[in-house]
Design a protein around this motif. Structure first.
Motif, mmCIF file in Angstrom:
data_model
loop_
_atom_site.group_PDB
_atom_site.id
_atom_site.type_symbol
_atom_site.label_atom_id
_atom_site.label_comp_id
_atom_site.label_asym_id
_atom_site.label_seq_id
_atom_site.Cartn_x
_atom_site.Cartn_y
_atom_site.Cartn_z
ATOM 1 N N GLY A 13 -22.540 -42.839 47.002
ATOM 2 C CA GLY A 13 -21.580 -42.914 45.908
ATOM 3 C C GLY A 13 -21.922 -41.958 44.782
ATOM 4 O O GLY A 13 -21.049 -41.285 44.229
ATOM 5 N N LYS A 14 -23.197 -41.904 44.429
ATOM 6 C CA LYS A 14 -23.628 -40.981 43.376
ATOM 7 C C LYS A 14 -23.377 -39.526 43.786
ATOM 8 O O LYS A 14 -22.949 -38.707 42.972
ATOM 9 C CB LYS A 14 -25.108 -41.178 43.046
ATOM 10 N N LEU A 15 -23.659 -39.223 45.056
ATOM 11 C CA LEU A 15 -23.417 -37.861 45.540
ATOM 12 C C LEU A 15 -21.937 -37.509 45.484
ATOM 13 O O LEU A 15 -21.567 -36.414 45.049
ATOM 14 C CB LEU A 15 -23.946 -37.698 46.968
ATOM 15 N N GLY A 20 -17.476 -34.730 42.988
ATOM 16 C CA GLY A 20 -16.164 -34.787 42.367
ATOM 17 C C GLY A 20 -16.158 -34.173 40.975
ATOM 18 O O GLY A 20 -15.220 -33.468 40.602
ATOM 19 N N LYS A 21 -17.223 -34.447 40.223
ATOM 20 C CA LYS A 21 -17.321 -33.863 38.881
ATOM 21 C C LYS A 21 -17.439 -32.341 38.954
ATOM 22 O O LYS A 21 -16.789 -31.625 38.191
ATOM 23 C CB LYS A 21 -18.537 -34.430 38.137
ATOM 24 N N VAL A 22 -18.280 -31.853 39.862
ATOM 25 C CA VAL A 22 -18.515 -30.412 39.987
ATOM 26 C C VAL A 22 -17.248 -29.681 40.409
ATOM 27 O O VAL A 22 -16.944 -28.609 39.896
ATOM 28 C CB VAL A 22 -19.672 -30.137 40.980
ATOM 29 N N GLU A 27 -10.324 -37.802 42.298
ATOM 30 C CA GLU A 27 -10.247 -38.827 43.347
ATOM 31 C C GLU A 27 -11.613 -39.033 43.999
ATOM 32 O O GLU A 27 -12.062 -40.169 44.184
ATOM 33 C CB GLU A 27 -9.206 -38.442 44.403
ATOM 34 N N THR A 28 -12.291 -37.943 44.346
ATOM 35 C CA THR A 28 -13.623 -38.037 44.942
ATOM 36 C C THR A 28 -14.613 -38.650 43.947
ATOM 37 O O THR A 28 -15.446 -39.475 44.314
ATOM 38 C CB THR A 28 -14.113 -36.653 45.409
ATOM 39 N N GLU A 29 -14.492 -38.265 42.701
ATOM 40 C CA GLU A 29 -15.367 -38.813 41.662
ATOM 41 C C GLU A 29 -15.189 -40.332 41.556
ATOM 42 O O GLU A 29 -16.163 -41.091 41.512
ATOM 43 C CB GLU A 29 -15.049 -38.146 40.321
ATOM 44 N N THR A 30 -13.943 -40.775 41.559
ATOM 45 C CA THR A 30 -13.651 -42.210 41.469
ATOM 46 C C THR A 30 -14.128 -42.946 42.715
ATOM 47 O O THR A 30 -14.711 -44.036 42.619
ATOM 48 C CB THR A 30 -12.136 -42.432 41.259
ATOM 49 N N ARG A 33 -17.801 -43.427 42.384
ATOM 50 C CA ARG A 33 -18.149 -44.503 41.449
ATOM 51 C C ARG A 33 -17.957 -45.873 42.092
ATOM 52 O O ARG A 33 -18.785 -46.775 41.923
ATOM 53 C CB ARG A 33 -17.284 -44.412 40.196
ATOM 54 N N LEU A 34 -16.851 -46.027 42.805
ATOM 55 C CA LEU A 34 -16.570 -47.310 43.459
ATOM 56 C C LEU A 34 -17.585 -47.619 44.557
ATOM 57 O O LEU A 34 -18.042 -48.760 44.689
ATOM 58 C CB LEU A 34 -15.148 -47.322 44.024
ATOM 59 N N GLN A 35 -17.945 -46.619 45.338
ATOM 60 C CA GLN A 35 -18.920 -46.828 46.408
ATOM 61 C C GLN A 35 -20.274 -47.194 45.816
ATOM 62 O O GLN A 35 -20.955 -48.095 46.310
ATOM 63 C CB GLN A 35 -19.040 -45.578 47.289
#
Length: 64
Positions: A13-15, A20-22, A27-30, A33-35
């Motif tokens: 999830g952190k990865l 997603g941020k980079v 959507e990937t960032e969210t 976070r959820l994972q």
């Protein structure tokens, strides 16, 4: 003690969140976070189960 699935979810999830941020992919960032949150919740549930089992074992005399 947390099982490996919850730790995997936290790390993955952190990865995902970082990726997603980079890339600017919200959507990937969210999803990341959820994972990560799912992994943290699973870890807390596992810890609570272990604590309750320890208390139950102590009260029933199984830990002696």
């Amino acid at each position: 003690m947390a099982d490996s699935d919850s730790k995997f979810d936290q790390v993955a999830g952190k990865l995902k969140e970082t990726a997603g941020k980079v890339t600017g992919d919200k959507e990937t960032e969210t999803e990341g976070r959820l994972q990560n949150a799912d992994g943290q919740v699973a870890e807390k549930v596992d810890d609570a189960k272990a604590t309750l089992k320890g208390v139950a074992d102590h009260l029933s005399g199984k830990d002696e």
